[in-house]
Design an enzyme around this catalytic site. Sequence first.
Site, short mmCIF file in Angstrom:
data_model
loop_
_atom_site.label_atom_id
_atom_site.label_comp_id
_atom_site.label_asym_id
_atom_site.label_seq_id
_atom_site.Cartn_x
_atom_site.Cartn_y
_atom_site.Cartn_z
N GLY A 38 -5.49 2.84 -3.19
CA GLY A 38 -6.66 3.47 -3.64
C GLY A 38 -6.31 4.45 -4.54
N LYS B 134 -8.73 -4.24 -3.58
CA LYS B 134 -7.33 -4.53 -4.08
C LYS B 134 -7.06 -6.39 -4.14
CE LYS B 134 -5.42 -0.65 -1.30
NZ LYS B 134 -4.21 -0.26 -0.68
N ASN C 217 -9.40 0.00 3.54
CA ASN C 217 -9.44 -0.59 2.36
C ASN C 217 -8.38 -1.73 2.22
OD1 ASN C 217 -7.29 1.20 2.31
ND2 ASN C 217 -7.30 1.73 0.14
N ASP D 279 0.80 -1.15 0.05
CA ASP D 279 -0.11 -0.03 -0.18
C ASP D 279 0.87 1.28 0.05
OD1 ASP D 279 -2.38 1.60 0.62
OD2 ASP D 279 -1.56 1.68 2.46
N ILE D 280 0.32 2.33 -0.29
CA ILE D 280 1.18 3.59 -0.21
C ILE D 280 1.08 4.41 1.03
CG2 ILE D 280 1.45 5.96 -1.56
CD1 ILE D 280 0.86 4.76 -4.15
N ASP D 281 -0.01 5.12 1.26
CA ASP D 281 -0.35 6.14 2.20
C ASP D 281 -0.42 5.36 3.54
OD1 ASP D 281 -0.73 8.74 0.74
OD2 ASP D 281 -2.17 7.20 -0.34
N ASP E 1 -2.39 -0.74 5.72
CA ASP E 1 -2.32 -0.12 6.92
C ASP E 1 -4.10 0.47 7.25
OD1 ASP E 1 -2.34 3.41 6.94
OD2 ASP E 1 -1.80 2.15 5.08
#
Length: 259
Positions: A45, A186, A212, A10-12, A209
């Site tokens: 997302g 995802k 989603n 994931d990114i954020d 984290d």
Amino acid sequence: MTETSVIFFDIDGTLLNHEKELPQKTKEAVFQLKEAGHVVAIATGRAPFMFEDLRKELDIQTYVSYNGQYVVLNGQVVYANPLNISSLLQLTERALANNHPVVFMDHEDMKANVPEHSYINESITTLKIDRFPSHDPYYYEERDLYQTLLFCPEGEEKQYEQEFKDFDFIRWHPVSVDILPKGGSKAIGIQKIVEQLGFPPERQYAFGDGLNDIEMLTNVKNSIAMGNAEDSVKEAARFVTKSVEENGIYHGLQMVGLL
């Protein structure tokens, strides 16, 4: 030689810290994985154009974007799941009557259906990206849209949830909600990639984290929740690492034996 694996990030709040910065230790970890022959991918997302710089910095060409609606393997689109435009236009008409603006999003750009609105400014600026939606109320014409942003205060999305069953509504900001195709996730996007790469479940990993990420963390066998995740996210994962601010990616990869 150690068998290679595929690792989805994931990114954020996972790759990027809460200041939207990539920790140096995380960057080093990603390149160590790549040097060892592992496949490193992103599962986010975000829209593709919202993390183009990050892909370049980490040299990643495989990703799941829009929470599974637009999936790319080695630079090639392998799965796309657009929104139902007919239902979306009905929703947009209702939203306009309620003074709830929307932003249409495809894989290249995003356009607002109103010239300006405080909710759009308030939420989009928190992403700290170098792009802002310009005005084009007809951006939905002759193109596939993979996500739309609905801007409304918390709780007011309930009226749309009850009427528009083609969509899932995921709140990401006090005044903004993601509109996605019903049932997309995802996890589905990841499945499209691993089907082609042929990695067995025991060689699939995922870090996340957010809310989603729950389905992804539930479905990927070796799932790792960040220490900064909510309890429900941690409960969905097989492992829990340190927070993003404490080099959680690096620590988690060591914990599962990939570094």
